[in-house]
Design a protein around this motif. Sequence first.
Motif, short mmCIF file in Angstrom:
data_model
loop_
_atom_site.label_atom_id
_atom_site.label_comp_id
_atom_site.label_asym_id
_atom_site.label_seq_id
_atom_site.Cartn_x
_atom_site.Cartn_y
_atom_site.Cartn_z
N THR A 187 0.84 -1.19 0.00
CA THR A 187 0.00 0.00 0.00
C THR A 187 0.87 1.24 0.00
N ILE A 188 0.74 2.04 -1.04
CA ILE A 188 1.52 3.25 -1.20
C ILE A 188 0.56 4.44 -1.20
N TYR A 189 0.85 5.44 -0.38
CA TYR A 189 0.03 6.65 -0.36
C TYR A 189 0.52 7.61 -1.44
N ASN A 190 -0.40 7.95 -2.33
CA ASN A 190 -0.12 8.94 -3.37
C ASN A 190 -0.94 10.18 -3.06
N TYR A 191 -0.26 11.25 -2.63
CA TYR A 191 -0.96 12.44 -2.18
C TYR A 191 -1.59 13.22 -3.32
N THR A 192 -1.09 13.05 -4.52
CA THR A 192 -1.50 13.94 -5.61
C THR A 192 -1.93 13.18 -6.86
N GLN A 193 -2.42 11.96 -6.71
CA GLN A 193 -2.81 11.19 -7.90
C GLN A 193 -4.03 11.80 -8.58
N ASN A 194 -5.06 12.11 -7.82
CA ASN A 194 -6.29 12.62 -8.42
C ASN A 194 -6.21 14.12 -8.68
N HIS A 195 -5.64 14.87 -7.74
CA HIS A 195 -5.50 16.31 -7.90
C HIS A 195 -4.38 16.78 -6.98
N ARG A 196 -3.94 18.00 -7.18
CA ARG A 196 -2.81 18.54 -6.43
C ARG A 196 -3.21 19.06 -5.06
N THR A 197 -4.49 19.32 -4.84
CA THR A 197 -4.94 19.90 -3.58
C THR A 197 -5.12 18.81 -2.52
N THR A 198 -4.58 19.06 -1.33
CA THR A 198 -4.75 18.13 -0.22
C THR A 198 -5.17 18.90 1.03
N ARG A 199 -5.88 18.20 1.91
CA ARG A 199 -6.33 18.83 3.16
C ARG A 199 -5.40 18.45 4.29
N GLU A 200 -4.95 19.45 5.04
CA GLU A 200 -4.06 19.24 6.16
C GLU A 200 -4.71 19.80 7.42
N SER A 201 -4.12 19.52 8.58
CA SER A 201 -4.69 20.01 9.83
C SER A 201 -3.59 20.25 10.85
N VAL A 202 -3.87 21.15 11.79
CA VAL A 202 -3.01 21.41 12.94
C VAL A 202 -3.86 21.29 14.18
N ASN A 203 -3.41 20.50 15.14
CA ASN A 203 -4.17 20.24 16.36
C ASN A 203 -3.59 21.05 17.52
N VAL A 204 -4.49 21.53 18.41
CA VAL A 204 -4.06 22.30 19.57
C VAL A 204 -5.09 22.12 20.68
N GLY A 205 -4.62 22.20 21.92
CA GLY A 205 -5.52 22.12 23.08
C GLY A 205 -5.45 23.40 23.88
N LEU A 252 -8.43 22.98 10.02
CA LEU A 252 -8.21 22.26 8.77
C LEU A 252 -8.17 23.24 7.61
N PHE A 253 -7.24 23.00 6.70
CA PHE A 253 -7.02 23.93 5.59
C PHE A 253 -6.53 23.14 4.39
N TYR A 254 -6.50 23.78 3.23
CA TYR A 254 -6.13 23.13 1.98
C TYR A 254 -4.87 23.79 1.40
N ILE A 255 -3.99 22.95 0.86
CA ILE A 255 -2.79 23.44 0.20
C ILE A 255 -2.64 22.72 -1.14
N ASN A 256 -1.85 23.29 -2.03
CA ASN A 256 -1.67 22.67 -3.35
C ASN A 256 -0.26 22.12 -3.55
N ASP A 257 0.51 22.03 -2.46
CA ASP A 257 1.85 21.44 -2.53
C ASP A 257 2.13 20.73 -1.22
N SER A 258 1.81 19.43 -1.19
CA SER A 258 2.00 18.65 0.04
C SER A 258 3.46 18.47 0.39
N PHE A 259 4.33 18.74 -0.55
CA PHE A 259 5.75 18.52 -0.31
C PHE A 259 6.29 19.49 0.74
N VAL A 260 5.73 20.71 0.82
CA VAL A 260 6.19 21.70 1.80
C VAL A 260 5.24 21.78 2.99
#
Length: 310
Positions: A187-205, A252-260
């Motif tokens: 199983t290999i995760y491909n972050y950008t196979q379907n599109h370049r946009t990915t959703r990321e998140s930052v957690n805080v308490g 939660l937010f969206y970025i178009n370059d998961s590499f950075v």
Amino acid sequence: MQEDVKDKIEEVVKEDVWGAIQDFFNFEIITFGEGENLVKITPWAILLVVLAFVMASFLLKWIRVLFTRKMDAQDKNKFISVFKFIKYITYIVVVFMVLSASGINVTPFLAASAALLVGLGLALQELFQDVIGGIFIILDKSLLVGDIVEVDGKVGRVFDIKLRTTRAITRDDKIIIIPNHKFISETIYNYTQNHRTTRESVNVGVAYGSDTRLVEQLLLKSVSEQRGVLKSPKPFVLFQDFGDSSLNFSVLFYINDSFVEPRIKSEIRFKIDTLFRENNITIPFPQRDVHIFNTKLETNKNDSDNLAED
């Protein structure tokens, strides 16, 4: 008289010169085997193999140009990688066909080749899996140059796809060489196979008693001002849970370059910390209540009371 000389010349050419040429081409260089398995290698057979190689190379080159003339550079490189594998198989088939057509018994070669291929198949099983995996990757386009993949916990951007291996560069500017069989067996995760946009998140308490709506506004502000975060789709905040020591939130937010992505998340955390300090929002550390029961001291006190009564 002239006719006799002409006849003699023709006879000499036919019998001596042409006969010498035939003898040369039919000279048995190598002979082995007996009976039906007798194999004879002659200059004529070698010449036919060379000519067949030249013609096959020309034909394969013409086919490659015909199929790749309208392809872009990326698809052309992939086709050439697969075509190399096809070319080697074609050469082997041509050799056996020419040897058989020239009267050479190829059965011993086929028998030896079968045994050799079985041995090579067992010894080089993983290599063949890599080659087959590379062919599947190139044909079905399950992996493209520029895709960001995660393999064995390492994230990298693919920059080269070959028949046996795929190369990617990590976020630390290190090259990882990935055997192609991993892409068809794991199983290999491909972050950008379907599109370049990915959703990321930052957690805080935050501490209990904090203004949760203010926390939501500050988290949205931290990502809305961050370079690299997309305006659409809009970022949003989730109130995740009531934790043991804190109220847990995720922005939660969206970025178009998961590499950075790690760099963007780091900048957002800096901004969250600054905004929380400015608005007196506390990020608590884990807390535990510890209750100590000294049963030995209680027992000694009871014993002392009993002695006093006596």
